[in-house]
Design a protein around this motif. Structure first.
Motif, mmCIF file in Angstrom:
data_model
loop_
_atom_site.group_PDB
_atom_site.id
_atom_site.type_symbol
_atom_site.label_atom_id
_atom_site.label_comp_id
_atom_site.label_asym_id
_atom_site.label_seq_id
_atom_site.Cartn_x
_atom_site.Cartn_y
_atom_site.Cartn_z
ATOM 1 N N VAL A 1 8.668 3.752 7.381
ATOM 2 C CA VAL A 1 9.942 3.145 6.974
ATOM 3 C C VAL A 1 10.059 3.160 5.452
ATOM 4 O O VAL A 1 11.101 3.540 4.900
ATOM 5 N N VAL A 2 8.990 2.744 4.768
ATOM 6 C CA VAL A 2 9.001 2.738 3.308
ATOM 7 C C VAL A 2 9.169 4.159 2.773
ATOM 8 O O VAL A 2 9.942 4.406 1.834
ATOM 9 N N GLY B 1 0.813 -1.210 0.000
ATOM 10 C CA GLY B 1 0.000 0.000 0.000
ATOM 11 C C GLY B 1 0.848 1.261 0.000
ATOM 12 O O GLY B 1 0.583 2.211 -0.751
ATOM 13 N N ALA B 2 1.900 1.277 0.817
ATOM 14 C CA ALA B 2 2.767 2.455 0.915
ATOM 15 C C ALA B 2 3.521 2.703 -0.390
ATOM 16 O O ALA B 2 3.626 3.853 -0.850
ATOM 17 N N VAL B 3 4.055 1.657 -0.991
ATOM 18 C CA VAL B 3 4.818 1.812 -2.239
ATOM 19 C C VAL B 3 3.924 2.318 -3.370
ATOM 20 O O VAL B 3 4.317 3.201 -4.146
ATOM 21 N N ILE B 4 2.717 1.790 -3.447
ATOM 22 C CA ILE B 4 1.785 2.265 -4.474
ATOM 23 C C ILE B 4 1.419 3.721 -4.213
ATOM 24 O O ILE B 4 1.300 4.522 -5.144
ATOM 25 N N ALA C 1 -1.529 2.551 3.311
ATOM 26 C CA ALA C 1 -0.940 1.369 3.954
ATOM 27 C C ALA C 1 -1.915 0.765 4.970
ATOM 28 O O ALA C 1 -2.084 -0.458 5.030
ATOM 29 N N ILE C 2 -2.560 1.627 5.758
ATOM 30 C CA ILE C 2 -3.508 1.150 6.772
ATOM 31 C C ILE C 2 -4.715 0.495 6.106
ATOM 32 O O ILE C 2 -5.140 -0.599 6.493
ATOM 33 N N VAL C 3 -5.264 1.157 5.107
ATOM 34 C CA VAL C 3 -6.439 0.632 4.409
ATOM 35 C C VAL C 3 -6.152 -0.730 3.794
ATOM 36 O O VAL C 3 -6.976 -1.661 3.874
ATOM 37 N N THR C 4 -4.979 -0.862 3.176
ATOM 38 C CA THR C 4 -4.617 -2.131 2.544
ATOM 39 C C THR C 4 -4.529 -3.246 3.573
ATOM 40 O O THR C 4 -4.918 -4.388 3.315
ATOM 41 N N SER C 5 -4.023 -2.916 4.760
ATOM 42 C CA SER C 5 -3.812 -3.924 5.799
ATOM 43 C C SER C 5 -5.091 -4.336 6.527
ATOM 44 O O SER C 5 -5.272 -5.509 6.844
ATOM 45 N N VAL C 6 -5.955 -3.376 6.811
ATOM 46 C CA VAL C 6 -7.111 -3.689 7.665
ATOM 47 C C VAL C 6 -8.446 -3.657 6.937
ATOM 48 O O VAL C 6 -9.454 -4.092 7.483
ATOM 49 N N GLY C 7 -8.450 -3.178 5.685
ATOM 50 C CA GLY C 7 -9.714 -3.031 4.960
ATOM 51 C C GLY C 7 -10.475 -4.328 4.790
ATOM 52 O O GLY C 7 -11.690 -4.386 4.994
#
Length: 203
Positions: free
Chosen positions: A75-76, A19-22, A37-43
């Protein structure tokens, strides 16, 4: 329980990286990158919890996954260099996250009383692809699940395997096997450019 928590952390970090890289590739600011990043992980987990009636969703009750996603995104953000160096990371991270969260979604459905393959597969699929779909929609990409790529199909096959493995193997073994099957299918399809057939206009 320790192994399960470790398993979930791996999936969270993997999806947060993708998510972060995109987000960086779409030239979002640090908030947008972190949010993606959060949305990708918990969505996907939120979507699953709403369907099975587990409210409020775990992601809101226990913010651990969101905190891990924020840290990963930062970090990313600070160490990102070039797209070429991160393309493989995106593919591998996304495949790993797909495997982990599909397995977790299947497990959640079963421990909540599901006893039929269709429902277990549906919960595994929604958990595995839900966050990625939201991520792609937010940045105006066509979600992987709707493309020719073998993405959702990998999740479905892994979920089906988990449903049968769960009756014969310890829970953690079933989780690892499900994740491994999905990861292998996804990476193999990318490496050898294996896709599902798509409509072609022959005129």
């Amino acid at each position: 329980m320790f192994l399960l928590n470790y398993f979930e952390i791996i999936g969270t970090v993997a999806f947060a990286i993708s998510g972060a890289v995109i987000g960086i590739e779409k030239k979002l600011d640090i908030f947008g990158i972190t949010f993606l990043a959060i949305v990708t992980s918990v969505g996907g987990g939120i979507f699953r919890d709403i369907i099975i009636g587990n409210t409020p969703p775990t992601a809101f009750v226990n913010p651990t996954s969101s905190i891990i996603s924020i840290f990963t995104a930062l970090v990313v953000f600070f160490f990102y260099e070039k797209k070429s160096k991160f393309e493989k990371i995106i593919i591998i991270s996304d495949a790993l996250g797909l495997g982990v969260f599909t397995a977790i979604g299947c497990r959640t459905a079963i421990i909540r009383g599901a006893d039929n393959a269709i429902f277990v597969i549906a919960m595994g699929l929604s958990t595995g692809v839900g966050g990625g779909m939201i991520r792609d929609i937010l940045v105006e990409n066509v979600p992987f699940v709707l493309k020719r790529e073998i993405y959702a199909l990998a999740s479905i096959i892994g979920a089906l395997c988990f449903f049968f493995f769960y009756s014969y193997f310890p829970e953690i073994i079933s989780l690892y096997l499900c994740c491994a099957i999905i990861f292998i299918i996804r990476i193999t399809s990318v490496k050898y450019n294996i896709n599902l057939p798509a409509f072609k206009n022959w005129k």
